[in-house]
Design a protein around this motif. Structure first.
Motif, PDB file in Angstrom:
ATOM      1  N   TYR A   1       2.101 -53.962 -64.598  1.00 42.84           N
ATOM      2  CA  TYR A   1       2.281 -52.187 -64.078  1.00 42.84           C
ATOM      3  C   TYR A   1       3.646 -51.606 -63.285  1.00 42.84           C
ATOM      4  O   TYR A   1       4.561 -52.830 -63.193  1.00 42.84           O
ATOM      5  CB  TYR A   1       1.976 -52.228 -62.873  1.00 42.84           C
ATOM      6  N   LYS A   2       4.945 -50.910 -63.662  1.00 39.86           N
ATOM      7  CA  LYS A   2       5.940 -50.124 -62.936  1.00 39.86           C
ATOM      8  C   LYS A   2       5.599 -48.958 -61.948  1.00 39.86           C
ATOM      9  O   LYS A   2       5.201 -48.398 -62.519  1.00 39.86           O
ATOM     10  CB  LYS A   2       6.657 -50.111 -63.985  1.00 39.86           C
TER      11      LYS A   2
ATOM     12  N   TYR B   1      10.089 -52.870 -58.620  1.00 39.15           N
ATOM     13  CA  TYR B   1      10.082 -54.009 -59.073  1.00 39.15           C
ATOM     14  C   TYR B   1       8.712 -53.969 -59.673  1.00 39.15           C
ATOM     15  O   TYR B   1       8.135 -52.814 -60.241  1.00 39.15           O
ATOM     16  CB  TYR B   1       9.898 -55.690 -58.107  1.00 39.15           C
ATOM     17  N   SER B   2       8.778 -54.601 -60.708  1.00 38.57           N
ATOM     18  CA  SER B   2       6.976 -54.288 -61.772  1.00 38.57           C
ATOM     19  C   SER B   2       6.108 -55.168 -61.402  1.00 38.57           C
ATOM     20  O   SER B   2       6.349 -57.015 -60.455  1.00 38.57           O
ATOM     21  CB  SER B   2       7.600 -54.931 -63.387  1.00 38.57           C
TER      22      SER B   2
ATOM     23  N   THR C   1      11.316 -58.395 -62.619  1.00 36.80           N
ATOM     24  CA  THR C   1      11.801 -57.474 -64.062  1.00 36.80           C
ATOM     25  C   THR C   1      10.663 -57.079 -64.397  1.00 36.80           C
ATOM     26  O   THR C   1       9.986 -58.284 -64.797  1.00 36.80           O
ATOM     27  CB  THR C   1      13.077 -57.787 -64.065  1.00 36.80           C
ATOM     28  N   LYS C   2      10.820 -56.167 -65.110  1.00 38.77           N
ATOM     29  CA  LYS C   2      10.139 -56.167 -66.540  1.00 38.77           C
ATOM     30  C   LYS C   2      10.171 -57.076 -68.007  1.00 38.77           C
ATOM     31  O   LYS C   2       9.139 -57.769 -68.312  1.00 38.77           O
ATOM     32  CB  LYS C   2      10.544 -54.851 -67.157  1.00 38.77           C
TER      33      LYS C   2
END
Length: 259
Positions: free
Chosen positions: A210-211, A217-218, A186-187
């Motif tokens: 990145y997303k 997910y990132s 997760t971010k």
């Protein structure tokens, strides 16, 4: 039949579902038989069945390197089933030795199950108490892949072990297009990991989060041989074979510790 005292009943209520049956048996060994203990627990309505396998229910309460490492690994690669009160870790069969390390750490006496359809191995531990500790201490819940937040109140050295466990579960070292290190999550989790690394290392350019719209997910990525080398050195510092994934550690040694 020996009569149960109020103090003994109170102890049974307070501890039967929190520690292993064997520890309960040991505590009462001079007073009651295991059968008498199970029967009394049944009469008190605090146990529906006898646990078939044992484990250390206090494992994630301890503030040691193994606790932080395996919490990080479960945050990345474990599965929490709060409805059935089970914790799963499922790995490819090539990493079976890592599950053996986990079993030894939590003193789990059950088997490692083989899943032929996925060529995978799995350890499944039943413990509502462990699940509650993982949730309250490390923010690890059933829907962690979408909602995982970083644990609070960890020192940077404690975080080092947690992040190494997380990396062993959801991190990658690549060399096909230059040197890069990637971590999925997760971010919120990735921002926390990056903050810890920035505080302890000279993290320069080549850092990205990145997303992707098609993914849930990132991805946190670091590039450059020197930068990746420094990060991996920091992660593996104060580690030993019991709290690192041998396969990834070997890749690190081959790529960054050669002559």
């Amino acid at each position: 039949m020996k009569r149960w005292t109020n103090d003994d009943i109170r102890f049974l209520r307070d501890h039967y579902l929190k520690i292993s049956n064997q520890k309960v048996y040991n505590f009462f060994s001079k007073k009651y038989t295991p059968k008498a203990i199970r029967n009394q627990a049944g009469r008190l309505g605090i146990c529906s069945r006898l646990r078939k396998y044992f484990h250390d229910d206090n494992f994630f309460i301890k503030n040691n390197n193994q606790c932080f490492y395996w919490a990080g690994f479960i945050a990345a690669d474990g599965y929490i089933d709060e409805i059935r009160s089970k914790i799963y870790i499922t790995l490819n069969v090539k990493d079976k030795d890592h599950l053996i390390k986990y079993k030894n750490a939590v003193q789990y006496t059950g088997p490692i199950s083989y899943i032929p359809s996925n060529n995978a191995v799995c350890v499944r531990i039943s413990s509502k108490f462990l699940i509650n500790v993982l949730k309250n201490k490390f923010n690890i819940t059933t829907k962690k892949s979408l909602t995982l937040k970083h644990p609070k109140y960890l020192t940077d050295n404690q975080a080092r072990h947690f992040i190494r466990g997380y990396f062993d579960g959801d991190g990658y070292l690549r060399k096909n297009k230059g040197h890069s290190l990637s971590i999925l999550g997760t971010k919120s989790m990735l921002q926390w990991i990056n903050k810890i690394l920035e505080r302890n290392l000279d993290i320069g350019q080549g850092k990205h989060i990145y997303k992707y719209s098609r993914l849930k997910y990132s991805i946190l990525e670091y590039a450059g041989r020197i930068q990746v080398h420094n990060i991996m050195n920091w992660l593996y510092n104060y580690s030993n074979n019991s709290i690192r994934l041998s396969r990834k550690y070997q890749i690190y040694q081959e790529r960054y510790c050669g002559s």
